[in-house]
Design an enzyme around this catalytic site. Structure first.
Site, PDB file in Angstrom:
ATOM      1  N   CYS A  34       0.838  -1.205   0.000  1.00 52.56           N
ATOM      2  CA  CYS A  34       0.000   0.000   0.000  1.00 52.56           C
ATOM      3  C   CYS A  34       0.867   1.246   0.000  1.00 52.56           C
ATOM      4  CB  CYS A  34      -0.885   0.053   1.250  1.00 52.56           C
ATOM      5  SG  CYS A  34      -1.941  -1.382   1.502  1.00 52.56           S
ATOM      6  N   ASP A 439      19.706  37.733 -12.800  1.00 50.19           N
ATOM      7  CA  ASP A 439      18.410  38.062 -13.396  1.00 50.19           C
ATOM      8  C   ASP A 439      17.886  39.375 -12.801  1.00 50.19           C
ATOM      9  OD1 ASP A 439      15.928  36.856 -14.938  1.00 50.19           O
ATOM     10  OD2 ASP A 439      15.184  37.691 -13.045  1.00 50.19           O
TER      11      ASP A 439
END
Length: 489
Positions: A34, A439
């Site tokens: 599971c 940037d």
């Protein structure tokens, strides 16, 4: 993670969905495996054992739970975060390389012997490449059985099985049901939907903030290849066996995915590329906890947690577009790319929208007349050099790429500086630690929140954000009012 038994038991007992995909719980008494968040009553701790992958569970003789469907849980974030041999092998297997080229082909792409690759995967994942590919084929088969009207024989070969017998045996072993029984469990399966079109749910670990993710994809969409239509991001896909079109729509607990494929054998590859595009296997809790530890970043994280890094479905395409976008506006970059698409892209039909072409391959772009490229001479040289190196394999941006080596190769090309190389590393190579200190948007945002604004000082401060600096970039970019930061209406 699966070796820390105490933590695994606690995660299972609390049904903690954050650990789905990190490890799998196998129950010794029922021989079922599971996901940690399985809704059934947790077994006694002494009856639990833990594995790092679904393939390892299946190889050990456990079958998938019919309630929690562990075979469709989000992938482990380890394979995106890391750049070592095992992580690159897992990304290549997810992209279908073993099915197309076999284990020798996988090993050749990685530059190791097949024996070395097998040994490393067994040590870390608990299964070799064939077992991992088999688990992936079983997952693909289940999707096709439950969501398409294809006959079982066609599903067997579309999922990558070499024979119908191998398909039947694998489905029975993994799901404890025959293919026909598996289809019968889903009301309407095998009847609804047009042939070649599939409606799927792509799971993710919460939280997920879709604003910058879909906003960026929509704002930078290249006409003919991408579009935002009826609340969905749509684009064309160039796949190993044909082409496809995907529509991705954000939902509160999943991403709705509508795939139209020319060849059903491309299903697994298409799904994995879409997951990679949207960074759906990320662990947002781990990322946000690290970034939140910086008091200057914490308000940005708390305001909108769960930001992802928008990536790409085609690494070479993104690299070409990154160069087209150097020192120009988003609108201008889209215009340049659209011209190349019209001139060199492969046409296709889209009955549901305005998509017209596949983005041209590096080989097609390398054959283009440089004189037709409407850009400054220096950028034209950068672009033609890049696509030539991508076409001849000198620069490789695929899942097998070593990130540091590839970045160095990019920087060696004329006209490609740190900004372009790091954008490609972040979006194409999937490096979660790529950073853009030069940037202008990042420097402006840094100043607004009190961070250093010079590249050197900002880089030094960002050391504390490792290995998640690419996510810090998303939070900093989100301080602006550019359309990339907002979900389109």
């Amino acid at each position: 993670m699966h070796l820390d038994r105490e933590h695994c038991v606690r995660a299972v007992q609390s049904k903690d969905a954050r650990f789905d995909g990190w490890f799998f719980t196998a129950v010794l008494t029922t021989r079922i495996y599971c996901r940690p968040s399985c809704p059934v009553v947790p077994p006694k701790a002494r009856n639990m054992t833990f594995y790092p992958s679904a393939a390892a569970c299946q190889q050990a003789g456990f079958r998938a739970c019919k309630r929690c469907r562990p075979d469709v849980s989000p992938g482990s974030p380890e394979w995106d975060r890391r750049a070592d041999l095992v992580a690159r092998a897992m990304r290549l297997i997810a992209d279908g390389v073993v099915d197309r080229e076999g284990v020798p082909g996988l090993a050749a792409r990685l530059g190791y012997s097949a024996r070395q690759v097998e040994r490393q995967l067994l040590m870390e994942v608990g299964a070799g490449p064939l077992a991992i590919a088999r688990a992936q084929r079983a997952r693909t088969a289940r999707l096709l059985i439950e969501t398409t009207p294809l006959p079982m024989a066609e599903i067997a070969f579309a999922a990558g099985f070499s024979s119908i017998r191998a398909f039947n045996d694998t489905v029975r072993q993994v799901f404890a049901l025959t293919p026909t029984e598996l289809r019968a469990r889903v009301p309407g399966s095998g009847r609804a939907g047009a042939l070649g079109t599939l409606a799927l749910r792509l799971p993710f670990r919460a939280p997920l903030n879709p604003d910058n993710l879909f906003g960026h994809l929509a704002a930078t969409a290249v006409p003919g290849v991408e579009e935002w239509r009826d609340g969905a991001y749509r684009r064309t896909l160039d796949l190993p066996h044909g082409h496809g079109i995907v529509a991705l729509t954000p939902r509160p607990d999943h991403i709705a995915c509508r795939l139209t494929l020319g060849d059903p054998r491309d299903l697994t590859v298409a799904i994995n590329r879409c997951r990679r595009l949207l960074d759906l296997d990320a662990d947002p809790v781990a990322v946000d906890d690290r970034l939140r530890a910086d008091p200057l970043l914490a308000p940005l994280v708390d305001r909108a947690p769960g930001r992802r890094v928008p990536r790409t479905v085609d690494e070479a395409e993104f690299a070409a577009r990154a160069v087209l976008g150097q020192q120009v506006s988003t609108a201008a970059a889209r215009t340049h790319a659209a011209r190349l698409v019209t001139a060199h892209g492969k046409p296709l039909d889209d009955p549901e929208g305005g998509l017209t072409h596949l983005f041209p391959s590096p080989a097609a772009l390398a054959e283009a007349d440089p004189g037709t490229l409407a850009m400054p001479r220096t950028r034209r040289t950068t672009f033609t050099t890049l696509v030539r190196h991508l076409a001849d394999g000198t620069v490789r941006l695929g899942a097998e790429s070593d990130r540091a080596e590839t970045r160095a190769r990019l920087l060696a090309l004329p006209g490609i500086g740190p900004w372009t190389a790091d954008v490609i590393a972040m979006r194409a190579l999937g490096d979660p630690d790529a950073f853009l200190p030069t940037d202008l948007g990042i420097r402006k945002a840094a100043g607004e929140v009190g961070l250093p604004t010079t590249p050197a000082a900002l880089t030094a401060h960002a050391e504390a954000w490792r290995p998640w600096r690419a996510y810090a970039v998303q939070y900093l970019w989100a301080t602006g009012d550019h359309p990339v930061n907002f979900l389109p209406v």
